[in-house]
Design a protein around this motif. Structure first.
Motif, PDB file in Angstrom:
ATOM      1  N   LYS A 185      -3.532 -19.499   0.060  1.00  0.00           N
ATOM      2  CA  LYS A 185      -2.226 -18.849   0.259  1.00  0.00           C
ATOM      3  C   LYS A 185      -1.104 -19.886   0.381  1.00  0.00           C
ATOM      4  CE  LYS A 185      -2.621 -14.297   0.387  1.00  0.00           C
ATOM      5  NZ  LYS A 185      -1.855 -13.401  -0.489  1.00  0.00           N
TER       6      LYS A 185
ATOM      7  N   GLN B 147      -4.624  -1.953   0.549  1.00  0.00           N
ATOM      8  CA  GLN B 147      -3.837  -1.273   1.590  1.00  0.00           C
ATOM      9  C   GLN B 147      -2.334  -1.318   1.291  1.00  0.00           C
ATOM     10  OE1 GLN B 147      -3.812  -1.766   6.284  1.00  0.00           O
ATOM     11  NE2 GLN B 147      -2.609  -3.425   5.394  1.00  0.00           N
ATOM     12  N   ASP B 148      -1.802  -2.525   1.134  1.00  0.00           N
ATOM     13  CA  ASP B 148      -0.352  -2.652   0.948  1.00  0.00           C
ATOM     14  C   ASP B 148       0.083  -2.102  -0.398  1.00  0.00           C
ATOM     15  OD1 ASP B 148      -0.576  -3.946   3.335  1.00  0.00           O
ATOM     16  OD2 ASP B 148       0.332  -5.830   2.684  1.00  0.00           O
TER      17      ASP B 148
ATOM     18  N   TYR C 275      -9.031 -19.213   2.708  1.00  0.00           N
ATOM     19  CA  TYR C 275      -8.018 -18.208   2.350  1.00  0.00           C
ATOM     20  C   TYR C 275      -6.621 -18.761   2.601  1.00  0.00           C
ATOM     21  CZ  TYR C 275      -4.987 -14.150   3.395  1.00  0.00           C
ATOM     22  OH  TYR C 275      -3.943 -13.252   3.463  1.00  0.00           O
TER      23      TYR C 275
ATOM     24  N   ASP D 146      -6.916  -9.089 -14.072  1.00  0.00           N
ATOM     25  CA  ASP D 146      -7.681  -9.970 -13.180  1.00  0.00           C
ATOM     26  C   ASP D 146      -6.836 -11.211 -12.906  1.00  0.00           C
ATOM     27  OD1 ASP D 146      -9.465 -11.700 -12.001  1.00  0.00           O
ATOM     28  OD2 ASP D 146     -11.026 -11.481 -13.541  1.00  0.00           O
ATOM     29  N   MET D 147      -6.642 -11.519 -11.639  1.00  0.00           N
ATOM     30  CA  MET D 147      -5.838 -12.693 -11.290  1.00  0.00           C
ATOM     31  C   MET D 147      -6.456 -13.984 -11.826  1.00  0.00           C
ATOM     32  SD  MET D 147      -3.262 -11.330  -9.813  1.00  0.00           S
ATOM     33  CE  MET D 147      -2.336 -12.730  -9.211  1.00  0.00           C
TER      34      MET D 147
ATOM     35  N   ARG E 163      -6.546   0.357   5.984  1.00  0.00           N
ATOM     36  CA  ARG E 163      -7.083  -0.990   6.083  1.00  0.00           C
ATOM     37  C   ARG E 163      -8.560  -0.977   5.683  1.00  0.00           C
ATOM     38  NH1 ARG E 163      -5.768  -6.364   5.877  1.00  0.00           N
ATOM     39  NH2 ARG E 163      -5.433  -7.256   7.938  1.00  0.00           N
TER      40      ARG E 163
ATOM     41  N   ASP F 193      -4.980  -3.995 -10.914  1.00  0.00           N
ATOM     42  CA  ASP F 193      -6.013  -4.456  -9.982  1.00  0.00           C
ATOM     43  C   ASP F 193      -7.218  -4.862 -10.818  1.00  0.00           C
ATOM     44  OD1 ASP F 193      -7.779  -4.638  -7.551  1.00  0.00           O
ATOM     45  OD2 ASP F 193      -6.062  -3.635  -6.649  1.00  0.00           O
TER      46      ASP F 193
ATOM     47  N   LEU G 185       0.474  -8.742  -4.631  1.00  0.00           N
ATOM     48  CA  LEU G 185      -0.338  -8.435  -3.447  1.00  0.00           C
ATOM     49  C   LEU G 185      -1.813  -8.741  -3.688  1.00  0.00           C
ATOM     50  CD1 LEU G 185       1.201  -4.951  -2.493  1.00  0.00           C
ATOM     51  CD2 LEU G 185       2.044  -7.236  -1.955  1.00  0.00           C
TER      52      LEU G 185
ATOM     53  N   ALA H  99      -5.276 -10.326  -3.999  1.00  0.00           N
ATOM     54  CA  ALA H  99      -5.895 -11.503  -3.379  1.00  0.00           C
ATOM     55  C   ALA H  99      -7.304 -11.158  -2.956  1.00  0.00           C
ATOM     56  CB  ALA H  99      -5.104 -11.921  -2.131  1.00  0.00           C
ATOM     57  N   GLN H 100      -8.133 -12.162  -2.879  1.00  0.00           N
ATOM     58  CA  GLN H 100      -9.300 -12.072  -2.016  1.00  0.00           C
ATOM     59  C   GLN H 100      -8.685 -12.316  -0.642  1.00  0.00           C
ATOM     60  OE1 GLN H 100     -12.667 -11.486  -2.956  1.00  0.00           O
ATOM     61  NE2 GLN H 100     -11.596 -10.819  -4.793  1.00  0.00           N
ATOM     62  N   SER H 101      -8.760 -11.353   0.261  1.00  0.00           N
ATOM     63  CA  SER H 101      -7.817 -11.380   1.381  1.00  0.00           C
ATOM     64  C   SER H 101      -8.425 -11.487   2.773  1.00  0.00           C
ATOM     65  CB  SER H 101      -6.931 -10.126   1.313  1.00  0.00           C
ATOM     66  OG  SER H 101      -7.692  -8.977   1.594  1.00  0.00           O
TER      67      SER H 101
ATOM     68  N   ASN I 216      -0.507 -10.090  10.661  1.00  0.00           N
ATOM     69  CA  ASN I 216      -1.464  -9.012  10.364  1.00  0.00           C
ATOM     70  C   ASN I 216      -0.779  -7.650  10.421  1.00  0.00           C
ATOM     71  OD1 ASN I 216      -2.953 -11.359  11.343  1.00  0.00           O
ATOM     72  ND2 ASN I 216      -4.732 -10.053  11.070  1.00  0.00           N
ATOM     73  N   HIS I 217      -1.098  -6.833   9.444  1.00  0.00           N
ATOM     74  CA  HIS I 217      -0.602  -5.452   9.489  1.00  0.00           C
ATOM     75  C   HIS I 217      -1.720  -4.523   9.066  1.00  0.00           C
ATOM     76  CE1 HIS I 217       0.787  -7.609   5.877  1.00  0.00           C
ATOM     77  NE2 HIS I 217       0.482  -6.510   5.201  1.00  0.00           N
TER      78      HIS I 217
HETATM   79  P1  NDP Z   1      -6.261  -5.841   0.274  1.00  0.00           P
HETATM   80  O1  NDP Z   1      -7.454  -6.733   0.329  1.00  0.00           O
HETATM   81  O2  NDP Z   1      -6.377  -4.455   0.796  1.00  0.00           O
HETATM   82  O3  NDP Z   1      -5.724  -5.750  -1.241  1.00  0.00           O
HETATM   83  C1  NDP Z   1      -5.849  -6.788  -2.151  1.00  0.00           C
HETATM   84  C2  NDP Z   1      -6.149  -6.191  -3.509  1.00  0.00           C
HETATM   85  O4  NDP Z   1      -6.312  -7.261  -4.474  1.00  0.00           O
HETATM   86  C3  NDP Z   1      -7.467  -5.404  -3.523  1.00  0.00           C
HETATM   87  O5  NDP Z   1      -7.305  -4.169  -4.191  1.00  0.00           O
HETATM   88  C4  NDP Z   1      -8.396  -6.317  -4.272  1.00  0.00           C
HETATM   89  O6  NDP Z   1      -9.449  -5.653  -4.932  1.00  0.00           O
HETATM   90  C5  NDP Z   1      -7.437  -6.947  -5.273  1.00  0.00           C
HETATM   91  N1  NDP Z   1      -8.040  -8.095  -5.930  1.00  0.00           N
HETATM   92  C6  NDP Z   1      -9.016  -8.915  -5.457  1.00  0.00           C
HETATM   93  N2  NDP Z   1      -9.382  -9.808  -6.403  1.00  0.00           N
HETATM   94  C7  NDP Z   1      -8.622  -9.547  -7.493  1.00  0.00           C
HETATM   95  C8  NDP Z   1      -8.546 -10.120  -8.783  1.00  0.00           C
HETATM   96  N3  NDP Z   1      -9.350 -11.124  -9.165  1.00  0.00           N
HETATM   97  N4  NDP Z   1      -7.645  -9.605  -9.655  1.00  0.00           N
HETATM   98  C9  NDP Z   1      -6.856  -8.559  -9.297  1.00  0.00           C
HETATM   99  N5  NDP Z   1      -6.891  -7.963  -8.094  1.00  0.00           N
HETATM  100  C10 NDP Z   1      -7.762  -8.459  -7.192  1.00  0.00           C
HETATM  101  O7  NDP Z   1      -5.084  -6.624   1.027  1.00  0.00           O
HETATM  102  P2  NDP Z   1      -3.772  -6.009   1.735  1.00  0.00           P
HETATM  103  O8  NDP Z   1      -3.278  -4.876   0.929  1.00  0.00           O
HETATM  104  O9  NDP Z   1      -4.040  -5.836   3.169  1.00  0.00           O
HETATM  105  O10 NDP Z   1      -2.773  -7.237   1.625  1.00  0.00           O
HETATM  106  C11 NDP Z   1      -1.930  -7.398   0.489  1.00  0.00           C
HETATM  107  C12 NDP Z   1      -1.596  -8.855   0.344  1.00  0.00           C
HETATM  108  O11 NDP Z   1      -0.947  -9.315   1.512  1.00  0.00           O
HETATM  109  C13 NDP Z   1      -2.809  -9.748   0.157  1.00  0.00           C
HETATM  110  O12 NDP Z   1      -2.468 -10.775  -0.725  1.00  0.00           O
HETATM  111  C14 NDP Z   1      -3.042 -10.324   1.541  1.00  0.00           C
HETATM  112  O13 NDP Z   1      -3.694 -11.573   1.477  1.00  0.00           O
HETATM  113  C15 NDP Z   1      -1.615 -10.444   2.035  1.00  0.00           C
HETATM  114  N6  NDP Z   1      -1.501 -10.387   3.476  1.00  0.00           N
HETATM  115  C16 NDP Z   1      -2.007  -9.305   4.148  1.00  0.00           C
HETATM  116  C17 NDP Z   1      -1.911  -9.244   5.509  1.00  0.00           C
HETATM  117  C18 NDP Z   1      -2.455  -8.074   6.246  1.00  0.00           C
HETATM  118  O14 NDP Z   1      -2.560  -8.161   7.471  1.00  0.00           O
HETATM  119  N7  NDP Z   1      -2.788  -6.976   5.588  1.00  0.00           N
HETATM  120  C19 NDP Z   1      -1.270 -10.311   6.287  1.00  0.00           C
HETATM  121  C20 NDP Z   1      -0.712 -11.367   5.467  1.00  0.00           C
HETATM  122  C21 NDP Z   1      -0.829 -11.389   4.123  1.00  0.00           C
HETATM  123  P3  NDP Z   1     -10.888  -5.565  -4.169  1.00  0.00           P
HETATM  124  O15 NDP Z   1     -10.661  -4.723  -2.952  1.00  0.00           O
HETATM  125  O16 NDP Z   1     -11.760  -4.945  -5.201  1.00  0.00           O
HETATM  126  O17 NDP Z   1     -11.287  -6.973  -3.829  1.00  0.00           O
END
Ligand code: NDP
Length: 365
Positions: free
Chosen positions: A177, A36-37, A173, A82-83, A208, A56, A104, A106-108, A202-203
């Motif tokens: 973080k 998303q972000d 998580y 890959d992270m 999303r 990604d 950005l 993360a496993q989120s 949260n945003h």
């Molecule tokens: P998303 O889950 O939408 O995006 C995270 C991205 O990271 C996804 O594309 C995901 O891929 C990718 N990813 C997962 N595992 C790996 C890996 N091993 N290597 C590389 N990339 C990987 O999260 P958001 O965009 O909503 O959030 C962005 C960041 O902000 C995240 O770190 C989140 O934790 C943090 N955050 C977000 C908040 C929110 O409310 N949105 C609030 C606070 C912090 P895939 O989808 O395939 O798993």
């Protein structure tokens, strides 16, 4: 300050890449670009004239549906990284030679992290260590943004958070973080790196993921309104969150990296609402009586739910000139209206990139 004698070891690939770039153009590398972000930040940076590199875990077209949805898929240089794999991150940094990195990836999902604590630690926590090491060994001038989270404060008994409140993560998580957050501070203080933690509440947005409660609600409200689905099952309706609008939050991240010195900032709206309020607002926006369609299910409750937290963004307002414009009511309306429009388009037979698997099975976008 700890000084490492690695400058003479800057990889040859880095120098070769340097020769290819026009240094008048700012370059940014976004990890997790397909999320998303990542999509909104890419769009923002492209508008500002940046050359955008995004990495990604998967950069297959389906995984990048958000970039396609925003019409920017072809404007970004996509790199697979890959992270969990230090070499792939090193390569992404060398290939992009960025002025700014936004971490950005993360496993989120806090709730899901109870099922995969090791993976969350490895990707969401240690992944940032790997990225910082790639920065140290490539160019210590690179400015780094870390997507930190309010979840690190966990069991806040406090009603209004400030940066110096005690941390107490309540799920795997948040633990991961917190590791990344503190590591950012360590690299800033001990190695002199320009690292900013964005302590984001949260945003949400129409981009999303469907595994998050807000989008689960707006998607279901749209489907029920159009007769595609009959009911919605949710966990704790009393959970409260401070929900903001994602495009505004990535703007805050960009502003952090434009400052004279690195620092951490809380980004929030300063208002909280319950899941039930979100449900009522979303179903009303879709023309429905929520009580007829929403059921609660004990199996969907988190083992430990963060009670609630309310964010204070005064420092961001003062230093970054940032403040939230889209508040709760408007946010829910934006999301419901977009999900309704998507399902209407889908029911008319239109095929376009979005994330509902039931709608897009077999579609190669
Ligand atoms: P998303 O889950 O939408 O995006 C995270 C991205 O990271 C996804 O594309 C995901 O891929 C990718 N990813 C997962 N595992 C790996 C890996 N091993 N290597 C590389 N990339 C990987 O999260 P958001 O965009 O909503 O959030 C962005 C960041 O902000 C995240 O770190 C989140 O934790 C943090 N955050 C977000 C908040 C929110 O409310 N949105 C609030 C606070 C912090 P895939 O989808 O395939 O798993």
């Amino acid at each position: 300050m700890i000084v490492r004698g690695i400058d003479s070891l800057i990889p040859m690939a880095y120098h070769l890449a340097a020769a290819r770039f026009n240094d008048m153009t700012k370059r940014a590398l976004i990890t997790g670009v397909a999320g998303q972000d990542g999509a909104y930040l890419s769009s923002l940076l492209l508008d500002k004239g940046y050359e955008v590199f995004g990495c990604d875990l998967s950069i297959a077209p389906q995984a990048c549906w958000r970039l396609k949805y925003l019409g920017i898929y072809d404007k970004i240089t996509l790199l697979q990284a890959d992270m969990a794999d230090a070499a792939s991150l090193q390569s992404a940094v060398e290939q992009s030679r960025p002025h700014e990195i936004y971490n950005l990836a993360a496993q989120s999902a806090p709730g899901a992290s109870f099922q995969s604590p090791v993976e969350y630690g490895n990707i969401t926590g240690l992944g940032f260590a790997r990225l910082l090491e790639a920065v140290i060994s490539t160019d210590k001038q690179i400015r780094v943004y870390q997507a930190s989270t309010v979840e690190i404060f966990g069991y806040g008994k406090i009603r209004r958070l400030a940066k110096d409140m005690p941390v107490h993560p309540a799920n795997p998580y948040a633990v991961a973080k917190l590791y990344a957050h503190w590591l950012g501070e360590v690299y800033r203080e001990d190695f002199g790196l320009f690292v900013c933690n964005g302590i984001m509440f949260n945003h949400e947005s129409p981009l999303r993921g469907l595994n998050f409660v807000t989008r689960k609600i707006t998607n279901a409200a749209a489907r029920i309104a159009l007769g595609v689905e009959g009911e919605l099952r949710l966990g704790n309706l009393d959970s409260r969150r401070d929900w903001g609008y994602a495009p505004e939050y990535v703007d805050a991240a960009w502003r952090m990296l434009q400052q004279g010195k690195p620092d951490d900032y809380i980004i929030a709206t300063g208002q909280w609402h319950s899941v039930k309020e979100f449900v009522v607002k979303a179903f009303t926006a879709a023309g429905l009586d929520w009580a007829k369609y929403v059921k609660t299910e004990a199996g969907l409750l988190r083992p430990v739910d963060v009670p609630f937290a309310l964010g204070g963004y005064s420092k961001a307002k003062k230093v970054l000139g940032w403040q939230p414009r889209v508040k709760f009511d408007k946010l829910v309306e934006i999301m419901v209206s977009e999900d309704l429009a998507r399902w209407q388009r889908h029911l008319k037979g239109e095929i376009f990139p979005w994330d509902d698997d039931t709608a897009n099975v077999g579609v190669g976008f």
